[in-house]
Design an enzyme around this catalytic site. Structure first.
Site, short mmCIF file in Angstrom:
data_model
loop_
_atom_site.label_atom_id
_atom_site.label_comp_id
_atom_site.label_asym_id
_atom_site.label_seq_id
_atom_site.Cartn_x
_atom_site.Cartn_y
_atom_site.Cartn_z
N TYR A 200 -26.40 -19.61 53.52
CA TYR A 200 -27.55 -19.77 52.61
C TYR A 200 -28.82 -20.06 53.41
CZ TYR A 200 -30.52 -22.52 49.40
OH TYR A 200 -31.58 -23.04 48.69
N ARG B 32 -29.45 -39.54 50.43
CA ARG B 32 -30.18 -38.55 51.23
C ARG B 32 -31.41 -38.03 50.50
NH1 ARG B 32 -29.99 -33.20 50.69
NH2 ARG B 32 -30.78 -31.91 52.40
N SER C 51 -28.75 -20.38 45.16
CA SER C 51 -29.49 -21.58 45.58
C SER C 51 -28.63 -22.58 46.35
CB SER C 51 -30.11 -22.25 44.36
OG SER C 51 -29.11 -22.68 43.47
N SER D 227 -35.96 -23.31 51.97
CA SER D 227 -35.16 -24.52 51.78
C SER D 227 -35.09 -25.33 53.07
CB SER D 227 -33.74 -24.11 51.36
OG SER D 227 -32.87 -25.22 51.41
N LYS E 186 -32.53 -17.98 54.02
CA LYS E 186 -33.90 -18.51 53.87
C LYS E 186 -34.72 -18.22 55.12
CE LYS E 186 -33.40 -20.12 49.70
NZ LYS E 186 -34.10 -19.48 48.57
N ASP F 192 -35.36 -13.85 34.88
CA ASP F 192 -34.06 -14.39 35.32
C ASP F 192 -32.98 -13.45 34.79
OD1 ASP F 192 -31.74 -16.28 35.82
OD2 ASP F 192 -33.38 -17.62 36.29
N HIS G 111 -32.52 -26.17 54.18
CA HIS G 111 -31.32 -25.71 54.88
C HIS G 111 -31.63 -24.62 55.91
CE1 HIS G 111 -29.04 -28.50 52.65
NE2 HIS G 111 -29.62 -28.07 51.55
N SER H 272 -35.44 -31.50 47.89
CA SER H 272 -34.54 -31.60 46.72
C SER H 272 -35.41 -31.76 45.48
CB SER H 272 -33.61 -32.81 46.86
OG SER H 272 -32.95 -32.78 48.11
P1 NAI Z 1 -31.04 -22.50 40.44
O1 NAI Z 1 -29.77 -21.95 40.98
O2 NAI Z 1 -30.99 -23.52 39.38
O3 NAI Z 1 -31.97 -21.31 39.93
C1 NAI Z 1 -31.95 -20.03 40.53
C2 NAI Z 1 -32.08 -19.01 39.43
O4 NAI Z 1 -31.98 -17.72 40.03
C3 NAI Z 1 -30.98 -19.13 38.37
O5 NAI Z 1 -31.54 -19.34 37.10
C4 NAI Z 1 -30.22 -17.82 38.47
O6 NAI Z 1 -29.79 -17.33 37.23
C5 NAI Z 1 -31.26 -16.92 39.12
N1 NAI Z 1 -30.58 -15.81 39.81
C6 NAI Z 1 -29.48 -15.88 40.59
N2 NAI Z 1 -29.12 -14.63 40.96
C7 NAI Z 1 -30.00 -13.79 40.41
C8 NAI Z 1 -30.16 -12.38 40.42
N3 NAI Z 1 -29.29 -11.57 41.06
N4 NAI Z 1 -31.19 -11.84 39.75
C9 NAI Z 1 -32.06 -12.64 39.08
N5 NAI Z 1 -31.97 -13.98 39.01
C10 NAI Z 1 -30.94 -14.54 39.68
O7 NAI Z 1 -31.87 -23.01 41.70
P2 NAI Z 1 -33.12 -23.99 41.74
O8 NAI Z 1 -32.63 -25.32 42.12
O9 NAI Z 1 -33.95 -23.83 40.53
O10 NAI Z 1 -33.89 -23.40 43.00
C11 NAI Z 1 -34.84 -22.36 42.86
C12 NAI Z 1 -35.13 -21.79 44.24
O11 NAI Z 1 -35.57 -22.82 45.10
C13 NAI Z 1 -33.92 -21.16 44.91
O12 NAI Z 1 -34.34 -20.04 45.66
C14 NAI Z 1 -33.42 -22.23 45.84
O13 NAI Z 1 -32.78 -21.67 46.97
C15 NAI Z 1 -34.73 -22.91 46.23
N6 NAI Z 1 -34.52 -24.31 46.56
C16 NAI Z 1 -34.26 -25.24 45.59
C17 NAI Z 1 -34.11 -26.57 45.90
C18 NAI Z 1 -33.92 -27.63 44.87
O14 NAI Z 1 -33.86 -28.80 45.26
N7 NAI Z 1 -33.82 -27.33 43.56
C19 NAI Z 1 -34.16 -27.01 47.31
C20 NAI Z 1 -34.41 -25.96 48.24
C21 NAI Z 1 -34.62 -24.67 47.87
C1 15L Z 2 -31.18 -26.60 48.37
O1 15L Z 2 -31.60 -25.68 49.06
C2 15L Z 2 -30.51 -26.32 47.09
O2 15L Z 2 -31.06 -25.23 46.42
C3 15L Z 2 -30.49 -27.53 46.16
O3 15L Z 2 -29.52 -27.29 45.16
C4 15L Z 2 -30.17 -28.81 46.92
O4 15L Z 2 -28.88 -28.72 47.46
C5 15L Z 2 -31.17 -28.99 48.04
O5 15L Z 2 -31.22 -27.85 48.88
C6 15L Z 2 -30.90 -30.22 48.89
O6 15L Z 2 -30.77 -30.08 50.11
O7 15L Z 2 -30.85 -31.31 48.34
#
Ligand code: NAI
Ligand code: 15L
Length: 266
Positions: A137, A175, A76, A112, A141, A35, A114, A166
């Site tokens: 975003y 939702r 994200s 995602s 994806k 990270d 999305h 989510s």
């Molecule tokens: P988050 O935003 O909490 O974690 C993403 C991580 O990527 C962060 O720790 C950030 O520091 C790191 N990051 C951002 N830019 C970076 C860069 N340039 N180089 C290296 N690291 C970088 O997101 P979360 O919720 O943990 O999601 C993880 C993945 O899953 C993301 O790709 C997100 O789009 C996808 N996702 C998450 C969902 C959720 O409900 N948590 C839903 C749909 C998709």
């Molecule tokens: C995503 O893609 C995002 O990373 C997460 O933060 C939530 O917004 C999730 O979708 C969602 O739709 O609930």
């Protein structure tokens, strides 16, 4: 289930990374965590590998000697088009290139909901449904999904594309009662991905066994993944919420507020 030797998780400091970090130790002997944010001290079997996904030359070293990559790193939620392109489009391209050059054969791409967020909630989607992104975003994806498909067809690199709903410790609104995915179900899905004799490049909706659901994973039953958790345990959190307006754009479309939001930079 035999343990994989070494896996890399990008985005390990994020919301999903924090939830599954410990569980990954049961799936792999060596867990490389990456990270741009602080990852703390390595636990047993862990390697800490700070890396910015936009630092293209550093990516080959990051993925070297890994049997699989769990690509959770990146932007994200909706953001400026420039940042999304830099990290989620160029970043994912260079990560796949690093994987190709270093011989990594299996990847999880954290897509995602999305990517399909402009489908209405009464439309039941499968892996074959058309993409319908609801944001820049979401478009990034869709790009990642297309890239994964190319790298499978042309270079034989397998990807599990997970259109995550989510994935939080608990749903945050009504939702998410439909879109919630537990960390346990995510870990079980990763286990199925690592175990599959042939993975290919399937699209799976990352969602738990919730009472309300818009997504059908029957096309990827060969993976043997059966979600075991349900958002039903959290229903009381929203019992007193006002009824949802059926004409609200955020209620009509699966992407919720992402579909309703105006352009991020206006
Ligand atoms: P988050 O935003 O909490 O974690 C993403 C991580 O990527 C962060 O720790 C950030 O520091 C790191 N990051 C951002 N830019 C970076 C860069 N340039 N180089 C290296 N690291 C970088 O997101 P979360 O919720 O943990 O999601 C993880 C993945 O899953 C993301 O790709 C997100 O789009 C996808 N996702 C998450 C969902 C959720 O409900 N948590 C839903 C749909 C998709
Ligand atoms: C995503 O893609 C995002 O990373 C997460 O933060 C939530 O917004 C999730 O979708 C969602 O739709 O609930």
């Amino acid at each position: 289930m035999a343990k994989t030797n070494r896996i890399l998780m990008t985005g390990a400091a994020g919301i999903i990374g924090q939830q599954i970090r410990q569980g990954l130790r049961d799936l792999a002997t060596h867990v490389r965590l990456s990270d741009v944010e602080d990852l703390g001290k390595p636990g047993p079997g862990e390697e800490i590998a700070p890396c910015d996904l936009t630092d293209t030359p550093a990516l080959r070293g990051l993925v070297r000697d890994c049997d699989a990559i769990l690509h959770f790193g990146g932007i994200s939620t909706e953001n400026t088009a420039e940042l999304i392109h830099r990290v989620n489009i160029d970043g994912v391209y260079h990560l796949y290139e690093a994987a190709r050059k270093e011989g990594v054969k299996r990847i999880l791409f954290a897509s995602s909901n999305h990517a399909i967020g402009f489908h209405t909630r009464e439309t039941r989607l499968t892996a074959s449904s058309l993409t319908r992104p609801d944001s820049n975003y979401g478009v990034s994806k869709v790009y990642g999904e297309a890239l994964a498909s190319l790298y499978w067809d042309k270079y034989g690199i397998e990807t599990l594309i997970v259109r995550i709903g989510s994935c939080f410790p608990a749903p945050k609104d009504r939702r998410m009662m439909a879109t919630w995915m537990s960390a346990g179900d995510m870990l079980r899905l990763i286990g199925c991905m690592l175990d599959a004799p042939r993975l290919g490049c399937p699209i799976v909706y990352g969602v738990s066994d919730n009472d309300e659901s818009w997504w059908d994973n029957s096309e990827t039953a060969y993976l043997g993944w059966t979600p075991q958790d349900s958002s039903a345990q959290f229903g009381h959190l929203f019992a007193d919420d006002p009824a949802q307006d059926p004409n609200d754009t955020a209620v009509i479309y699966q992407g919720g507020m992402f579909a309703k939001a105006r352009h991020f930079e206006d």
